[in-house]
Write a protein that holds these residues in place. Structure first.
Motif, short mmCIF file in Angstrom:
data_model
loop_
_atom_site.label_atom_id
_atom_site.label_comp_id
_atom_site.label_asym_id
_atom_site.label_seq_id
_atom_site.Cartn_x
_atom_site.Cartn_y
_atom_site.Cartn_z
N SER A 166 -17.62 8.43 -55.97
CA SER A 166 -18.32 7.58 -55.00
C SER A 166 -17.38 6.61 -54.31
CB SER A 166 -19.43 6.81 -55.71
OG SER A 166 -20.38 7.73 -56.21
N GLY A 167 -16.07 6.81 -54.47
CA GLY A 167 -15.11 6.01 -53.72
C GLY A 167 -14.58 4.77 -54.41
N TYR A 168 -14.94 4.56 -55.67
CA TYR A 168 -14.41 3.42 -56.41
C TYR A 168 -13.10 3.81 -57.07
CZ TYR A 168 -19.06 1.43 -55.87
OH TYR A 168 -20.23 0.93 -55.35
N GLU A 169 -12.29 2.81 -57.39
CA GLU A 169 -11.03 3.05 -58.07
C GLU A 169 -11.13 2.50 -59.49
OE1 GLU A 169 -6.38 1.57 -57.95
OE2 GLU A 169 -7.77 0.83 -56.44
N VAL A 170 -10.93 3.36 -60.50
CA VAL A 170 -10.93 2.90 -61.88
C VAL A 170 -9.52 2.40 -62.17
CG1 VAL A 170 -11.23 3.54 -64.30
CG2 VAL A 170 -12.80 4.44 -62.58
N MET A 223 -10.50 -0.18 -48.58
CA MET A 223 -10.11 0.17 -49.94
C MET A 223 -11.32 0.11 -50.87
SD MET A 223 -7.18 -1.59 -52.29
CE MET A 223 -8.16 -2.55 -53.43
N GLY A 224 -11.39 1.06 -51.80
CA GLY A 224 -12.50 1.09 -52.74
C GLY A 224 -12.45 -0.06 -53.71
N LYS A 225 -13.60 -0.45 -54.20
CA LYS A 225 -13.67 -1.53 -55.18
C LYS A 225 -13.06 -1.07 -56.49
CE LYS A 225 -15.69 -4.80 -52.88
NZ LYS A 225 -15.08 -6.10 -52.71
N ARG A 226 -12.47 -2.00 -57.22
CA ARG A 226 -11.74 -1.71 -58.46
C ARG A 226 -12.64 -1.95 -59.67
NH1 ARG A 226 -8.15 -5.32 -59.06
NH2 ARG A 226 -6.44 -4.12 -59.94
#
Length: 124
Positions: A25-29, A1-4
């Motif tokens: 880039s795969g992060y979750e806002v 899971m992407g970093k938040r």
């Protein structure tokens, strides 16, 4: 899971720009805030892995917000993103607990490098 990530900036276009860069880039806002007061509330509610924080904002500036977030979570990972390149502001931000500092306008790579570096340090 992407970093938040929690994105904090009083300028909507800057929040959108940062959001676009990090989501590609795969992060979750997980949230956005337009001032320091909102940033502290959202941090407590959302517990993101990292925060990008502007310095100059209404209600509560970024440095005060960093101090408040660090009071809630001493392990909080925060990257300052500001047009204010003055040395004093950088020092204040770092002393308040920010882990890195990016000056606007920034290159996409510089933002991602700062986030990666801060997250790598927080994993230790």
């Amino acid at each position: 899971m992407g970093k938040r990530i929690l994105v904090v900036d009083d300028a909507a276009f800057m929040r959108m720009m940062i959001k676009n860069i990090v989501t590609k880039s795969g992060y979750e806002v997980v949230g956005e805030a337009e001032n320091g007061k909102q940033a502290v509330e959202k941090y407590a509610e959302l517990k993101p892995d990292i925060v990008t924080m502007d310095i100059t904002m209404p209600d509560m500036d970024g440095i005060e917000a960093v101090k408040a977030i660090k009071a809630i979570d001493p392990q909080a990972s925060i990257v300052m993103v500001s047009a204010m390149g003055q040395q004093a502001m950088v020092m204040d931000a770092i002393q308040a607990g920010a882990r890195d500092f990016i000056v606007k306008p920034f290159q996409q790579e510089r933002l991602l490098q700062a986030i990666e570096r801060v997250l790598a340090r927080s994993r230790r």
